[in-house]
Motif scaffolding. Structure first.
Motif, mmCIF file in Angstrom:
data_model
loop_
_atom_site.group_PDB
_atom_site.id
_atom_site.type_symbol
_atom_site.label_atom_id
_atom_site.label_comp_id
_atom_site.label_asym_id
_atom_site.label_seq_id
_atom_site.Cartn_x
_atom_site.Cartn_y
_atom_site.Cartn_z
ATOM 1 N N UNK A 89 -17.416 -0.748 -2.471
ATOM 2 C CA UNK A 89 -17.236 -1.297 -1.125
ATOM 3 C C UNK A 89 -17.576 -2.783 -1.077
ATOM 4 N N UNK A 90 -18.592 -3.171 -1.836
ATOM 5 C CA UNK A 90 -18.978 -4.578 -1.896
ATOM 6 C C UNK A 90 -17.830 -5.432 -2.440
ATOM 7 N N UNK A 91 -17.229 -4.985 -3.533
ATOM 8 C CA UNK A 91 -16.164 -5.785 -4.138
ATOM 9 C C UNK A 91 -14.870 -5.757 -3.314
ATOM 10 N N UNK A 92 -14.610 -4.660 -2.642
ATOM 11 C CA UNK A 92 -13.471 -4.633 -1.714
ATOM 12 C C UNK A 92 -13.720 -5.637 -0.591
ATOM 13 N N UNK B 92 -4.260 -4.467 -2.897
ATOM 14 C CA UNK B 92 -5.271 -3.803 -3.720
ATOM 15 C C UNK B 92 -6.417 -3.273 -2.868
ATOM 16 N N UNK B 93 -6.901 -4.095 -1.959
ATOM 17 C CA UNK B 93 -8.002 -3.655 -1.098
ATOM 18 C C UNK B 93 -7.555 -2.504 -0.204
ATOM 19 N N UNK B 94 -6.363 -2.629 0.362
ATOM 20 C CA UNK B 94 -5.847 -1.561 1.223
ATOM 21 C C UNK B 94 -5.643 -0.270 0.481
ATOM 22 N N UNK B 95 -5.128 -0.358 -0.722
ATOM 23 C CA UNK B 95 -4.916 0.845 -1.526
ATOM 24 C C UNK B 95 -6.248 1.487 -1.893
ATOM 25 N N UNK B 96 -7.229 0.675 -2.210
ATOM 26 C CA UNK B 96 -8.555 1.217 -2.518
ATOM 27 C C UNK B 96 -9.156 1.928 -1.304
ATOM 28 N N UNK B 97 -9.001 1.347 -0.127
ATOM 29 C CA UNK B 97 -9.529 1.973 1.095
ATOM 30 C C UNK B 97 -8.795 3.285 1.382
ATOM 31 N N UNK B 98 -7.482 3.298 1.214
ATOM 32 C CA UNK B 98 -6.716 4.532 1.414
ATOM 33 C C UNK B 98 -7.180 5.597 0.413
ATOM 34 N N UNK B 99 -7.420 5.184 -0.810
ATOM 35 C CA UNK B 99 -7.912 6.130 -1.814
ATOM 36 C C UNK B 99 -9.240 6.748 -1.414
ATOM 37 N N UNK B 100 -10.099 5.943 -0.848
ATOM 38 C CA UNK B 100 -11.409 6.437 -0.407
ATOM 39 C C UNK B 100 -11.252 7.369 0.793
ATOM 40 N N UNK B 101 -10.449 6.955 1.764
ATOM 41 C CA UNK B 101 -10.333 7.716 3.012
ATOM 42 C C UNK B 101 -9.516 9.002 2.873
ATOM 43 N N UNK B 102 -8.465 8.977 2.077
ATOM 44 C CA UNK B 102 -7.544 10.110 2.057
ATOM 45 C C UNK B 102 -7.498 10.892 0.748
ATOM 46 N N UNK B 103 -8.011 10.317 -0.333
ATOM 47 C CA UNK B 103 -7.920 11.012 -1.617
ATOM 48 C C UNK B 103 -9.278 11.296 -2.238
ATOM 49 N N UNK C 130 -0.314 -17.424 -1.478
ATOM 50 C CA UNK C 130 0.485 -16.270 -1.038
ATOM 51 C C UNK C 130 0.331 -15.089 -1.984
ATOM 52 N N UNK C 131 0.390 -15.358 -3.284
ATOM 53 C CA UNK C 131 0.296 -14.250 -4.242
ATOM 54 C C UNK C 131 -1.091 -13.621 -4.224
ATOM 55 N N UNK C 132 -2.122 -14.454 -4.123
ATOM 56 C CA UNK C 132 -3.485 -13.919 -4.059
ATOM 57 C C UNK C 132 -3.670 -13.051 -2.820
ATOM 58 N N UNK C 133 -3.138 -13.492 -1.703
ATOM 59 C CA UNK C 133 -3.262 -12.710 -0.466
ATOM 60 C C UNK C 133 -2.452 -11.421 -0.561
ATOM 61 N N UNK C 134 -1.223 -11.526 -1.040
ATOM 62 C CA UNK C 134 -0.347 -10.359 -1.174
ATOM 63 C C UNK C 134 -0.984 -9.286 -2.063
ATOM 64 N N UNK C 135 -1.405 -9.670 -3.234
ATOM 65 C CA UNK C 135 -1.970 -8.687 -4.156
ATOM 66 C C UNK C 135 -3.373 -8.236 -3.728
ATOM 67 N N UNK D 3 0.844 -1.202 0.000
ATOM 68 C CA UNK D 3 0.000 0.000 0.000
ATOM 69 C C UNK D 3 0.884 1.260 0.000
ATOM 70 N N UNK D 4 1.947 1.236 0.809
ATOM 71 C CA UNK D 4 2.829 2.405 0.905
ATOM 72 C C UNK D 4 3.571 2.643 -0.408
#
Length: 116
Positions: free
Chosen positions: A87-90, A67-78, A58-63, A14-15
């Motif tokens: 939100x449903x798909x996240x 992806x979900x974290x980045x989407x949430x950050x985009x919603x909360x901060x951008x 591992x790859x599915x969890x990592x990505x 995410x960072x």
């Protein structure tokens, strides 16, 4: 410990994705450095988790986590849209991650450790 590695790797993903946004194509120094460092650490931790977790899981969890974290950050901060469908798909991604974690049998870890 392997799940901690992949969790931290996902947080770092995410960072470094945010760093990519602020680096403006690697033309801004500090965000570029943050991006490269967090990217390297993220992939290092991801690779460590692969010693114990099956690669597909591992790859599915990592990505998915990144992806979900980045989407949430985009919603909360951008100020990105937070529609019901988004939100449903996240939520589906997060449920999938939890499901993969819960259904990864210990036998797979043992097989990977033994190199079979």
């Amino acid at each position: 410990m392997q799940w901690v590695y992949i969790f931290i790797a996902g947080l770092l993903e995410i960072i470094w994705v945010l760093g990519l946004r602020f680096s403006e194509g690697f033309t801004v120094l500090i965000p570029s450095i943050v991006t490269v460092i967090t990217l390297a650490i993220s992939f290092y931790l991801f690779s460590k988790s692969l010693k114990y977790i099956p690669i597909g899981t591992a790859y599915a969890i990592f990505t998915g986590f990144g992806a979900a974290g980045t989407a949430v950050v985009g919603i909360l901060f951008f100020g990105e849209s937070a529609s019901f469908s988004k939100l449903f798909f996240i939520s589906l991604m997060l449920i999938g991650i939890i499901g993969l974690k819960m259904t990864t049998p210990d036998e797979d870890k043992k097989i990977i450790e033994e190199g079979i």
